[in-house]
Design a protein around this motif. Structure first.
Motif, PDB file in Angstrom:
ATOM      1  N   GLU A 232      62.470 -25.739  31.910  1.00 20.19           N
ATOM      2  CA  GLU A 232      62.528 -24.329  32.498  1.00 20.19           C
ATOM      3  C   GLU A 232      61.411 -23.292  32.347  1.00 20.19           C
ATOM      4  OE1 GLU A 232      64.819 -22.128  35.130  1.00 20.19           O
ATOM      5  OE2 GLU A 232      65.426 -24.095  34.358  1.00 20.19           O
ATOM      6  N   TYR A 233      61.183 -23.414  30.898  1.00 22.43           N
ATOM      7  CA  TYR A 233      60.120 -22.358  30.408  1.00 22.43           C
ATOM      8  C   TYR A 233      58.679 -22.702  31.196  1.00 22.43           C
ATOM      9  CZ  TYR A 233      57.783 -19.169  27.017  1.00 22.43           C
ATOM     10  OH  TYR A 233      57.090 -18.489  26.611  1.00 22.43           O
ATOM     11  N   LEU A 259      59.012 -30.056  20.883  1.00 21.02           N
ATOM     12  CA  LEU A 259      59.062 -30.842  21.885  1.00 21.02           C
ATOM     13  C   LEU A 259      57.953 -31.092  22.634  1.00 21.02           C
ATOM     14  CD1 LEU A 259      62.050 -28.620  23.318  1.00 21.02           C
ATOM     15  CD2 LEU A 259      62.351 -30.878  21.762  1.00 21.02           C
ATOM     16  N   GLN A 260      57.606 -32.095  23.600  1.00 19.58           N
ATOM     17  CA  GLN A 260      56.697 -32.496  24.336  1.00 19.58           C
ATOM     18  C   GLN A 260      57.103 -32.472  25.561  1.00 19.58           C
ATOM     19  OE1 GLN A 260      54.221 -35.902  23.262  1.00 19.58           O
ATOM     20  NE2 GLN A 260      53.806 -36.375  25.390  1.00 19.58           N
ATOM     21  N   VAL A 261      56.499 -31.644  26.679  1.00 22.72           N
ATOM     22  CA  VAL A 261      56.819 -31.630  28.121  1.00 22.72           C
ATOM     23  C   VAL A 261      55.614 -32.023  28.810  1.00 22.72           C
ATOM     24  CG1 VAL A 261      57.550 -30.220  30.044  1.00 22.72           C
ATOM     25  CG2 VAL A 261      58.291 -29.636  27.621  1.00 22.72           C
ATOM     26  N   GLN A 262      55.893 -32.885  29.905  1.00 15.25           N
ATOM     27  CA  GLN A 262      54.666 -33.666  30.843  1.00 15.25           C
ATOM     28  C   GLN A 262      55.279 -33.817  32.030  1.00 15.25           C
ATOM     29  OE1 GLN A 262      53.567 -37.140  28.805  1.00 15.25           O
ATOM     30  NE2 GLN A 262      51.618 -36.895  29.563  1.00 15.25           N
ATOM     31  N   ASP A 275      48.914 -32.994  32.006  1.00 13.49           N
ATOM     32  CA  ASP A 275      48.595 -32.680  30.448  1.00 13.49           C
ATOM     33  C   ASP A 275      49.735 -32.567  29.789  1.00 13.49           C
ATOM     34  OD1 ASP A 275      45.838 -31.841  31.159  1.00 13.49           O
ATOM     35  OD2 ASP A 275      46.769 -29.995  32.126  1.00 13.49           O
ATOM     36  N   LYS A 276      49.620 -32.878  28.260  1.00 19.11           N
ATOM     37  CA  LYS A 276      50.931 -32.747  27.677  1.00 19.11           C
ATOM     38  C   LYS A 276      51.078 -31.158  27.086  1.00 19.11           C
ATOM     39  CE  LYS A 276      50.617 -37.221  25.437  1.00 19.11           C
ATOM     40  NZ  LYS A 276      49.849 -37.937  24.618  1.00 19.11           N
ATOM     41  N   ILE A 277      52.232 -30.762  27.063  1.00 23.95           N
ATOM     42  CA  ILE A 277      52.464 -29.296  26.877  1.00 23.95           C
ATOM     43  C   ILE A 277      53.390 -29.476  25.691  1.00 23.95           C
ATOM     44  CG2 ILE A 277      53.373 -27.130  27.345  1.00 23.95           C
ATOM     45  CD1 ILE A 277      52.805 -28.084  30.453  1.00 23.95           C
ATOM     46  N   PHE A 278      52.904 -28.604  24.388  1.00 24.29           N
ATOM     47  CA  PHE A 278      53.731 -28.676  23.372  1.00 24.29           C
ATOM     48  C   PHE A 278      54.450 -27.477  23.180  1.00 24.29           C
ATOM     49  CE2 PHE A 278      50.502 -32.024  22.696  1.00 24.29           C
ATOM     50  CZ  PHE A 278      50.933 -32.913  22.230  1.00 24.29           C
ATOM     51  N   LEU A 279      55.827 -27.414  22.681  1.00 23.84           N
ATOM     52  CA  LEU A 279      56.611 -26.322  22.556  1.00 23.84           C
ATOM     53  C   LEU A 279      57.289 -26.601  21.234  1.00 23.84           C
ATOM     54  CD1 LEU A 279      57.232 -27.098  26.056  1.00 23.84           C
ATOM     55  CD2 LEU A 279      57.544 -24.573  25.676  1.00 23.84           C
ATOM     56  N   ASP A 280      57.684 -25.241  20.710  1.00 28.36           N
ATOM     57  CA  ASP A 280      58.664 -25.348  19.665  1.00 28.36           C
ATOM     58  C   ASP A 280      59.868 -24.313  20.091  1.00 28.36           C
ATOM     59  OD1 ASP A 280      57.746 -26.917  17.566  1.00 28.36           O
ATOM     60  OD2 ASP A 280      57.865 -25.559  15.891  1.00 28.36           O
ATOM     61  N   VAL A 281      61.134 -24.730  20.133  1.00 29.58           N
ATOM     62  CA  VAL A 281      62.309 -23.995  20.365  1.00 29.58           C
ATOM     63  C   VAL A 281      63.050 -23.590  19.492  1.00 29.58           C
ATOM     64  CG1 VAL A 281      64.321 -24.087  22.003  1.00 29.58           C
ATOM     65  CG2 VAL A 281      61.994 -25.142  22.868  1.00 29.58           C
ATOM     66  N   SER A 282      63.580 -22.467  19.478  1.00 31.18           N
ATOM     67  CA  SER A 282      64.313 -22.232  18.074  1.00 31.18           C
ATOM     68  C   SER A 282      65.732 -22.763  18.259  1.00 31.18           C
ATOM     69  CB  SER A 282      64.503 -20.842  17.845  1.00 31.18           C
ATOM     70  OG  SER A 282      65.495 -20.252  19.054  1.00 31.18           O
ATOM     71  N   TRP A 290      56.777 -20.707  20.195  1.00 31.12           N
ATOM     72  CA  TRP A 290      55.155 -21.099  20.821  1.00 31.12           C
ATOM     73  C   TRP A 290      55.030 -22.209  21.775  1.00 31.12           C
ATOM     74  CZ3 TRP A 290      53.526 -25.627  19.469  1.00 31.12           C
ATOM     75  CH2 TRP A 290      53.810 -26.198  18.241  1.00 31.12           C
ATOM     76  N   MET A 291      53.900 -22.194  22.575  1.00 31.45           N
ATOM     77  CA  MET A 291      53.579 -22.997  23.453  1.00 31.45           C
ATOM     78  C   MET A 291      52.354 -23.374  23.390  1.00 31.45           C
ATOM     79  SD  MET A 291      54.027 -23.240  27.517  1.00 31.45           S
ATOM     80  CE  MET A 291      52.480 -22.516  28.145  1.00 31.45           C
ATOM     81  N   VAL A 292      51.820 -24.693  23.476  1.00 32.47           N
ATOM     82  CA  VAL A 292      50.287 -24.895  23.527  1.00 32.47           C
ATOM     83  C   VAL A 292      50.215 -26.224  24.514  1.00 32.47           C
ATOM     84  CG1 VAL A 292      48.321 -26.229  22.072  1.00 32.47           C
ATOM     85  CG2 VAL A 292      50.006 -24.403  20.873  1.00 32.47           C
TER      86      VAL A 292
END
Lengths: 458, 235
Positions: A232-233, A259-262, A275-282, A290-292
């Motif tokens: 969603e983010y 997490l990894q979102v693609q 692209d691979k998107i990396f996120l830490d979700v609390s 954060w998201m990278v």
């Protein structure tokens, strides 16, 4: 003929041996020279450390004795300077971290403690009873440390100890620096230092209680919920076109799912980059910490204003509606924006969110909200005691004021202070000057670093 | 039989000895490696050095033999792809630089960086540290290593500056063995910039280690925060 052969070979042998010997000797000499230079460097740091700690002891004793505010101030700043010097010198010695981390911490805190008193106390008063007692504890520790170091110095002077000797023994096994006399000495000191109580005061290096995130609710979320949050983010318009998976968990100040979102590669209708998107979700509250997205950014197409609009739009749609721009910088075709929360028209500097915009297509390729989530909460902001005009009068009259506003800034420790922020110019530089809104003290000054697409305060 | 023939073997030994002495005198092997771009099919000491470097970084698993064969080509391409280089197997100056075959050429150009000098210097040193310590790691792992350095400057048990933290004796293996002097890749600069701007994938760690190679038992006693790539991050 055979005899000639043998003499050839013999001659060659002798030449080789002599050449080899010369070379070896040269190498040995060079190595020895390096070793001596290194030993001297270590000796310099060590002896400065011994001096620093001795001065520290003397100055602390004076601070305990003194009853003059002026003298106390001078002592405090001397303690601060010597403690930091001592710590820097200690950190230059070839000792393993576990043999000196407590000692380093003691020196840091001793300096930090003195500096924080010097900064907050009014120049008309001496140490309070509590400050005096803490200083007295610190004195005991400084005296102990000074005594131990002098003993070590005596041993070094007897020629029994060499710093490079430690280096040689441990060069193969990093950090396994045991069995050596110097290290043993430091370990003994370390063990003693560990027995002293921890130190709490209002400074950045104080032993604070473990801070808890104020910007997160207690509601725990499952991995499945976290995956949904992440998709969603990344793309609220079409989260179904992405696949997300958990790649780990984090146990830092904020407990997180990593997490990894693609983009869903099995879905033929999904266009665009994969692209691979990396996120830490609390885990609590289910917020993105954060998201990278480490993709390569192509040719620059967006203007500064376009990039800013993209960042603001992103924040608005991701649950950060009331943010104001505080600084920005461009790096490798990427714009870094920093935003602060705004409450009742007051800029709340501790609640910062950072956003990275790719200048090729305006995609948001990074978000950092850990600071925000740690500190964000509703604040009961007091009415300022000073009016804007009264605060302005506290400024150095040479300054030309360009802008002013009410802000909340973090203090050295963990408090927050309501201030008037003045953007001022002097010569060719611009500064931010913070005047405490309740007592009119000049709380802080930051210098602006400005260039094209760059504004940072330092 | 001729009366005075110098056997070729003697020549060879003499020339070899001289060469070694010259190599030492001129400061090592660097002077010895050509400036050519290395392409598949090439042989020589530069190929050997390249294979050794690839091996150190975990890309080449064979025995370095100085021959640029198919196996080497595969590793080169993988290395290039991971380091934002054209994955064409041609080892030009850029690839050599990433492999650390040449010493660093200096700080970033002015276009790449503007503004506060100390900020620039710090980012530079941080990029070097990241590159030396973690270039084989995933991008997040590289940012996390940068974040650990910065977290240390804010921790009472460590020096207060980036320089102090990086150059503290025994703190980082790659400083100890000189890899800190390699020229960092673009990726390492980007990771450094992210860390300097506040991104911290390590979750506030002040230590990290590779559990397979860590030699100090003490480090295992630190409370673990998370694992990224082959590094464990701890506080």
């Amino acid at each position: 003929m055979n005899g000639k052969w043998i003499s050839y070979i013999l001659t060659l042998f002798v030449v080789t041996v002599v050449a080899g010997g010369l070379l070896a000797y040269q190498q040995y000499e060079a190595k020895e020279q390096y070793r001596i230079s290194l030993e001297n460097q270590y000796q310099l740091s060590f002896r400065e450390l011994v001096d620093d700690v001795e001065n520290l002891e003397v100055q602390t004793a004076k601070a305990l004795v003194s009853n003059s505010p002026r003298q106390t101030m001078i002592n405090l700043s001397d303690i601060w300077r010597n403690a930091y010097d001592a710590q820097a010198n200690l950190a230059r010695l070839p000792l393993s971290h576990d043999a000196l981390s407590r000692t380093e911490k003691f020196l840091t805190q001793m300096g930090d403690f003195s500096y924080s008193i010097a900064k907050t106390t009014s120049p008309q008063i001496t140490l309070t009873a509590a400050q005096w007692n803490t200083m007295n504890d610190l004195y005991t520790q400084a005296r102990y440390l000074s005594g131990q170091l002098h003993q070590l110095e005596a041993n070094v002077d007897k020629g029994q100890l060499s710093w490079t000797e430690i280096e040689r023994k441990s060069s193969n096994k990093l950090a396994q620096v045991s069995g050596n006399l110097i290290n043993t000495n430091f370990r003994v000191v370390e063990r003693q230092m560990l027995r002293y109580p921890t130190l709490t005061y209002d400074g950045p290096f104080s032993d604070q209680l473990h801070p808890v995130p104020l910007g997160l609710t207690n509601q725990r979320i499952t991995t499945q919920q976290a995956l949904a949050v992440a998709k969603e983010y990344v793309d609220p318009a079409k989260p179904k076109q992405y696949e997300a998976k958990k790649i780990g968990e984090g146990n830092g100040q904020i407990a997180t799912y990593s997490l990894q979102v693609q983009p869903d590669t099995n879905n033929a209708y999904v266009a665009g980059p994969k692209d691979k998107i990396f996120l830490d979700v609390s885990k609590s509250g289910g917020q993105v910490v954060w998201m990278v997205n480490n993709r390569n950014v192509q040719q620059k197409k967006l203007t500064f204003q376009e990039a800013l609009t993209k960042a603001q739009e992103f924040l608005r749609t991701r649950g950060y509606p009331k943010m104001v721009l505080t600084s920005y910088s461009e790096f490798q075709r990427t714009m870094f924006f920093s935003f602060a929360y705004q409450q009742d028209g007051v800029t709340i500097y501790p609640d910062l969110v950072k956003v990275k915009v790719a200048l090729d297509n305006g995609q948001i390729i990074g978000v950092e909200a850990a600071n925000y989530l740690m500190s964000h909460h509703y604040r009961h902001l007091n009415q300022p005691n000073l009016t804007l005009e009264e605060a302005r009068k506290k400024l150095n009259p040479r300054l030309k004021v360009e802008k002013s506003k009410l802000v909340l800034i973090p203090s050295e420790g963990h408090d927050e202070i309501l201030c008037y922020e003045f953007l001022v110019g002097m010569n060719t530089n611009r500064f931010l000057v913070y005047i405490n809104a309740s007592n009119g003290r000049e709380q802080n000054i930051l210098r602006l670093i400005e260039a094209k697409n760059l504004q940072l305060a330092m | 039989m001729g009366k005075f023939t110098f056997p070729p073997a003697l020549y060879a030994i003499l020339v070899f000895t001289l060469l070694i002495i010259t190599a030492y005198e001129t400061g090592g092997l660097e002077a010895y490696l050509g400036n050519r771009s290395i392409v598949p099919g090439d042989t020589g000491t530069d190929v050997l050095e390249m294979q050794q470097r690839l091996g150190q970084f975990g890309y080449y698993v064979g025995t370095p033999d100085g021959i640029y064969d198919q196996k080497t080509l595969k590793s080169v391409k993988r290395f290039q792809a991971d380091n934002d280089l054209k994955a064409n197997g041609i080892v030009n100056q850029a690839t050599k630089k990433s492999l650390g075959i040449f010493r660093s050429t200096g700080p970033l150009s002015r276009e790449e960086f503007s503004g506060g000098a100390s900020w620039r210097d710090d980012t530079n040193l941080l990029a070097r540290t990241i590159y030396a310590e973690a270039r084989g790691e995933p991008y997040l792992g590289q940012v996390a290593v940068g974040a650990v350095v910065l977290n240390r400057t804010r921790h009472p048990g460590f020096p207060k500056t980036i320089t102090g933290v990086v150059y503290q004796p025994w703190a980082f293996t790659a400083v100890h063995d000189g890899q800190i002097n390699l020229a960092p890749s673009n990726t390492a600069y980007r990771a450094a910039q992210d860390a300097m701007s506040g991104w911290d994938p390590s979750g506030g760690a002040v230590y990290y280690y590779n559990p397979r190679t860590a030699s100090s038992g003490w480090i295992f006693s630190r409370p673990v925060i998370k694992r990224i790539g082959s590094h464990i991050f701890a506080r």
